[in-house]
Design a protein around this motif. Structure first.
Motif, PDB file in Angstrom:
ATOM      1  N   ARG A  51       0.811  -1.220   0.000  1.00 59.80           N
ATOM      2  CA  ARG A  51       0.000   0.000   0.000  1.00 59.80           C
ATOM      3  C   ARG A  51       0.843   1.268   0.000  1.00 59.80           C
ATOM      4  NH1 ARG A  51      -5.431  -0.759  -1.102  1.00 59.80           N
ATOM      5  NH2 ARG A  51      -6.281  -2.530   0.059  1.00 59.80           N
ATOM      6  N   ALA A 172     -12.893   3.102   8.872  1.00 59.11           N
ATOM      7  CA  ALA A 172     -12.943   4.357   8.129  1.00 59.11           C
ATOM      8  C   ALA A 172     -13.484   5.514   8.949  1.00 59.11           C
ATOM      9  CB  ALA A 172     -13.795   4.176   6.872  1.00 59.11           C
ATOM     10  N   ASP A 214     -18.017   3.651   5.364  1.00 63.24           N
ATOM     11  CA  ASP A 214     -17.045   2.841   4.627  1.00 63.24           C
ATOM     12  C   ASP A 214     -16.880   3.332   3.188  1.00 63.24           C
ATOM     13  OD1 ASP A 214     -16.422   1.214   6.768  1.00 63.24           O
ATOM     14  OD2 ASP A 214     -17.917  -0.308   6.263  1.00 63.24           O
ATOM     15  N   ARG A 215     -17.982   3.688   2.560  1.00 61.88           N
ATOM     16  CA  ARG A 215     -17.902   4.202   1.193  1.00 61.88           C
ATOM     17  C   ARG A 215     -17.140   5.530   1.159  1.00 61.88           C
ATOM     18  NH1 ARG A 215     -22.902   6.318  -2.464  1.00 61.88           N
ATOM     19  NH2 ARG A 215     -21.706   6.858  -4.317  1.00 61.88           N
ATOM     20  N   GLY A 217     -14.880   6.364   3.235  1.00 60.22           N
ATOM     21  CA  GLY A 217     -13.479   6.023   3.473  1.00 60.22           C
ATOM     22  C   GLY A 217     -12.761   5.653   2.181  1.00 60.22           C
ATOM     23  N   ASP A 218     -13.471   4.969   1.291  1.00 61.33           N
ATOM     24  CA  ASP A 218     -12.886   4.649  -0.024  1.00 61.33           C
ATOM     25  C   ASP A 218     -12.552   5.934  -0.784  1.00 61.33           C
ATOM     26  OD1 ASP A 218     -13.305   1.960   0.556  1.00 61.33           O
ATOM     27  OD2 ASP A 218     -15.194   1.864  -0.560  1.00 61.33           O
ATOM     28  N   LEU A 219     -13.473   6.899  -0.749  1.00 59.37           N
ATOM     29  CA  LEU A 219     -13.253   8.162  -1.446  1.00 59.37           C
ATOM     30  C   LEU A 219     -12.109   8.952  -0.825  1.00 59.37           C
ATOM     31  CD1 LEU A 219     -16.985   9.241  -1.903  1.00 59.37           C
ATOM     32  CD2 LEU A 219     -15.459   8.346  -3.668  1.00 59.37           C
ATOM     33  N   GLY A 221      -9.511   7.721   0.362  1.00 59.86           N
ATOM     34  CA  GLY A 221      -8.244   7.079   0.047  1.00 59.86           C
ATOM     35  C   GLY A 221      -7.626   6.318   1.194  1.00 59.86           C
ATOM     36  N   ASP A 223      -6.029   3.602   2.967  1.00 56.24           N
ATOM     37  CA  ASP A 223      -5.321   2.441   2.431  1.00 56.24           C
ATOM     38  C   ASP A 223      -5.185   1.300   3.424  1.00 56.24           C
ATOM     39  OD1 ASP A 223      -4.320   3.403  -0.282  1.00 56.24           O
ATOM     40  OD2 ASP A 223      -3.552   4.995   1.005  1.00 56.24           O
ATOM     41  N   GLU A 242      -7.226  -4.125   5.503  1.00 58.99           N
ATOM     42  CA  GLU A 242      -8.397  -3.505   4.864  1.00 58.99           C
ATOM     43  C   GLU A 242      -9.422  -3.154   5.948  1.00 58.99           C
ATOM     44  OE1 GLU A 242     -12.245  -3.114   3.486  1.00 58.99           O
ATOM     45  OE2 GLU A 242     -11.653  -5.062   4.321  1.00 58.99           O
ATOM     46  N   SER A 243      -9.881  -1.908   5.947  1.00 56.79           N
ATOM     47  CA  SER A 243     -10.612  -1.388   7.110  1.00 56.79           C
ATOM     48  C   SER A 243     -11.922  -2.120   7.384  1.00 56.79           C
ATOM     49  CB  SER A 243     -10.874   0.113   6.938  1.00 56.79           C
ATOM     50  OG  SER A 243     -11.747   0.375   5.853  1.00 56.79           O
ATOM     51  N   ARG A 244     -12.673  -2.507   6.357  1.00 55.66           N
ATOM     52  CA  ARG A 244     -13.933  -3.200   6.596  1.00 55.66           C
ATOM     53  C   ARG A 244     -13.684  -4.535   7.308  1.00 55.66           C
ATOM     54  NH1 ARG A 244     -14.635  -0.512   1.807  1.00 55.66           N
ATOM     55  NH2 ARG A 244     -16.671   0.428   1.323  1.00 55.66           N
TER      56      ARG A 244
END
Length: 416
Positions: A51, A172, A214-215, A217-219, A221, A223, A242-244
């Protein structure tokens, strides 16, 4: 029996009451450093080395003083691993995830992060970057603090503990809320979201709040995360990756350790909180709402909640805490406040909304505090001692650690 108060405890004697104590079974504890190192060796998903590149500017978002987390240890382990990857210390910025809480002082940062305090900055919610949008119509902007948004790699620490809305905190949430702006807090903590099915204490799966975070958190970035969970006697586990997946695994660990079956009702519940959450009324009321709005409300109709809390900061000094105080102190009664706030409220005031929801059905007594006037101004009752808040002959449930106890129905478990 002993109930936490600040960094100490008080002896509570209730000889004229029928007392039941709710204490989770707990579980085996781990050494935080050893467990963190092992978690990095056995991550969920790709390893940290996949990462982060040696030339990356890295931001690590950590929890603030309102969370009980050994961030100094987690940060130390992360920095050692990054150094092994070729990332120099001067390439790392540590952002303290405040959300709408007050900034931490230099002394507090030093006490929390030790030799790594020089890397830390308080999150500034006024200096953010728009990184995308969430919501049913993708109309809720996700704005993240500039040091996070502009980093090449984003990491986070955190605690996976029971949370009123997210089910469990961590993952996240540390980045999105802790290092975000009012926009995402306004949406995720608004009355429409909090009323949705699945938004509840102890639930991660099919929880719209958790899914939104969580979504986002993806935006943002995010890692890689390294989180831990607590039990009655200490840290139960550490996971990284991976956070989830980190949240999912640690929530299962915590749920098994913290669940207490309840098969009867009580006249009153004493909700232990202790430091750091009893520093102010905003945080301390979590003890009451976690009990009354959890998987199993153990109170009879008109039963009362009792929260011993030191309250050295009164209602609290942050933006959210001030909004919480204003809403409660400027309203005549809980029913009126709840009805008004169902139409909407400013970010941070959601704690007043949730407290008002509880106060419609139950009286809340805050005892042993240094700010009884603030308590009385906020539609609650202040007493000097726990025994003064209880009527003789009451059937009382004592929850020594209300923030880390999941009261569940009968012999069952809260939903995952």
């Amino acid at each position: 029996m002993e109930i936490p108060l600040g960094t100490d405890a008080i002896d509570v004697s209730l000889p004229h009451c029928d007392v039941t104590v709710a204490e989770p079974a707990g579980g085996a504890t781990v050494d935080v450093r050893a467990a963190a190192e092992r978690a990095l060796e056995e991550p969920i998903g790709p390893p940290l080395e996949a990462r982060v590149d040696p030339a990356d500017e890295v931001t690590i978002v950590v929890t603030d003083i309102t969370r009980k987390a050994p961030d100094d240890v987690l940060l130390d382990v992360l920095l050692e691993r990054l150094a092994d990857r070729g990332v120099d210390r001067d390439q790392v910025t540590v952002v303290i995830g405040l959300g709408l809480h007050r900034p931490m002082t230099d002394d507090e940062i030093e006490a929390m992060l030790g030799p790594h305090a020089d890397l830390a900055v308080n999150h500034d919610p006024e200096s953010v970057v728009d990184v995308g949008a969430v919501g049913p119509d993708d109309d809720v902007p996700v704005e993240i603090g500039r040091p996070v948004a502009e980093a090449d790699a984003v990491l986070s620490t955190g605690v996976v503990e029971p949370h009123q809305y997210a089910g469990f905190s961590g993952g996240a949430k540390t980045v999105v809320v802790g290092a975000g702006s009012e926009s995402i807090i306004r949406y995720t903590h608004g009355p429409e979201m909090l009323a949705r099915e699945g938004v509840r204490l102890g639930r991660v799966a099919d929880n719209p709040f958790r899914e939104t975070i969580d979504r986002a958190g993806d935006l943002a970035g995010l890692d890689f995360s390294i989180n831990l969970s607590y039990g009655p006697s200490g840290v139960l586990g550490v996971r990284a990756g991976e956070s989830r997946g980190v949240v999912r695994e640690l929530a299962a660990v915590a749920r098994d350790a913290l669940s207490v079956p309840i098969d009867r009702t009580f006249d009153a519940v004493v909700c232990g909180v202790g430091a750091p959450k009893d520093a102010n009324l905003y945080q301390a009321t979590r003890g009451a709402t976690y009990v009354a709005l959890g998987d199993r409300n153990p109170l009879r109709e008109s039963g009362r909640l009792v929260v011993p809390a030191a309250l050295p900061e009164g209602a609290g000094d942050g933006t959210g805490e001030r909004r919480f105080y204003r809403r409660l102190s400027e309203t005549a009664d809980a029913e009126t406040l709840y009805a008004a706030m169902r139409e909407g409220y400013e970010p941070g005031a959601q704690r007043a909304f949730v407290v008002a929801r509880v106060l419609r059905d139950h009286d809340l007594y805050v005892t042993n505090s240094g700010a009884p006037g603030v308590v009385e101004e906020c539609l609650m009752h202040a007493e000097s001692d726990v025994s003064d808040a209880l009527e003789a002959g009451s059937e009382v449930l004592v929850v020594p650690d209300a923030l880390n106890t999941l009261l569940v129905d009968g012999g069952g478990r809260s939903q995952g």
